[in-house]
Write a protein that holds these residues in place. Structure first.
Motif, short mmCIF file in Angstrom:
data_model
loop_
_atom_site.label_atom_id
_atom_site.label_comp_id
_atom_site.label_asym_id
_atom_site.label_seq_id
_atom_site.Cartn_x
_atom_site.Cartn_y
_atom_site.Cartn_z
N LYS A 105 -17.91 9.41 -30.93
CA LYS A 105 -19.44 9.71 -31.10
C LYS A 105 -19.85 10.72 -32.21
CE LYS A 105 -23.62 10.48 -28.53
NZ LYS A 105 -24.33 10.74 -27.10
N TYR A 106 -19.95 12.06 -32.18
CA TYR A 106 -20.53 12.74 -33.19
C TYR A 106 -19.31 13.60 -34.07
CZ TYR A 106 -25.10 12.55 -30.93
OH TYR A 106 -26.32 11.80 -30.16
N SER A 109 -19.92 12.97 -37.51
CA SER A 109 -21.50 12.65 -37.92
C SER A 109 -21.83 13.62 -39.09
CB SER A 109 -22.13 12.89 -36.54
OG SER A 109 -22.09 11.77 -35.62
N LYS A 112 -20.38 12.75 -42.34
CA LYS A 112 -20.55 11.33 -42.74
C LYS A 112 -21.08 11.18 -44.18
CE LYS A 112 -23.33 7.27 -41.22
NZ LYS A 112 -24.23 6.94 -40.25
N ASN A 158 -20.72 2.96 -41.27
CA ASN A 158 -21.84 2.54 -40.63
C ASN A 158 -21.97 2.91 -39.15
OD1 ASN A 158 -22.95 1.86 -43.25
ND2 ASN A 158 -21.93 -0.21 -43.07
N PRO A 161 -22.52 7.52 -35.70
CA PRO A 161 -24.17 7.84 -35.68
C PRO A 161 -24.47 9.04 -36.40
CG PRO A 161 -22.56 8.73 -34.05
CD PRO A 161 -21.74 8.08 -34.57
N ASP A 162 -25.75 9.05 -36.96
CA ASP A 162 -26.29 10.19 -37.85
C ASP A 162 -26.16 11.44 -37.17
OD1 ASP A 162 -26.51 8.54 -39.93
OD2 ASP A 162 -28.52 8.25 -39.77
N PRO A 164 -27.63 14.34 -34.96
CA PRO A 164 -29.01 14.50 -34.34
C PRO A 164 -29.70 15.97 -34.65
CG PRO A 164 -27.24 15.03 -32.78
CD PRO A 164 -26.68 14.66 -34.03
#
Length: 260
Positions: A105-106, A109, A112, A158, A161-162, A164
């Motif tokens: 997940k993050y 992130s 990134k 891609n 995930p960005d 949050p």
């Protein structure tokens, strides 16, 4: 060249013997390594990614690497045969910093936008409940020793995930609540009163840009010590604990800002 430093970012728990077992395996392969354990809350990929970013983008670090294992194994909700789980990835950032981490997940992130190379690692990802001790240290040693045989096919950023916004990223030892909101995203005026809501509890706070002072015991929303050139906002009580004030929230919980 200085001896390598390896920061282990993992959710084993503060003082958990798992850190010792992993560190010993790393030292068996890289005897001159200096190893620093950094514990994160259980299964919190957000907190893990937050600290990977903070460490990897720090200035003046040389011969320093991150090995991270926060692996909730939630990519497949079904029972996972043979302890299969998220895959191990290698990342090289634009500043040259190198990371090997489980891609959950993050975890990647926050870094990134800074990724230059992103590859799968040629390593066994199943067959052990303790992959970070039994399988992964060899790849970390290869990374440090510039042996590129551990590199697998390219991965796509891609699918990362960005990072949050408006979530709790970390809570420090003083009870200050570090958030994922950047200072550049905040449009309040210094000295403005706002309401912060966490756990359905609402408290009045003062927004400060770091110049506007607040009194002892007051709640504030201000740029914190993390975030490099665009600081992450913190919720803190001067001389007290925002963590206790909001009834002990956890990483990854949402907070809400309301204008007074």
């Amino acid at each position: 060249m200085t001896n390598p430093t390896i920061v282990i970012v993992a959710d084993y728990g503060i003082g958990d013997p798992a850190f010792t077992e992993v560190a010993l395996q790393l030292r068996s392969l890289i005897p001159n390594a200096h190893i620093i354990p950094q514990s994160t809350p259980p299964f919190s990929t957000l907190n893990t990614g937050f600290w990977i970013y903070q460490i990897a983008l720090a200035k003046n670090l040389k011969n320093t690497y991150i090995f991270s294992n926060t692996a909730p194994r939630k990519e497949d909700k079904n029972a996972q045969k043979n302890n299969n789980g998220e895959k191990l990835m290698y990342t090289k950032l634009k500043n040259g910093f190198e990371i090997i981490a489980v891609n959950a997940k993050y975890v990647f992130s926050f870094v990134k936008p800074h990724i230059k190379k992103f590859h799968y690692v040629n390593v066994q990802n199943q067959g052990s409940q303790f992959r970070s001790r039994d399988f992964y240290p060899k790849a970390v040693s290869q990374m440090i020793n510039k042996d590129k045989s551990f590199l697998g096919e390219k991965g796509s950023i891609n699918f990362i995930p960005d990072a949050p916004e408006n979530l709790i990223a970390s809570i420090d030892g003083y009870g200050n609540i570090k958030t994922t909101t950047r200072a550049s995203r905040v449009k309040f005026n210094p000295g403005q009163l706002i309401t912060i809501e966490i756990h359905k509890q609402k408290h009045l706070a003062t927004y400060t840009d770091g110049v506007f002072n607040i009194k002892e015991g007051e709640l504030a929303f201000a740029p914190g010590s993390s975030g490099q050139d665009d600081k992450f906002m913190e919720i803190f009580v001067r001389g007290g604990s925002a963590y206790r004030l909001f009834d002990n929230p956890e990483a990854e919980e949402e907070f809400i800002l309301l204008e007074k």
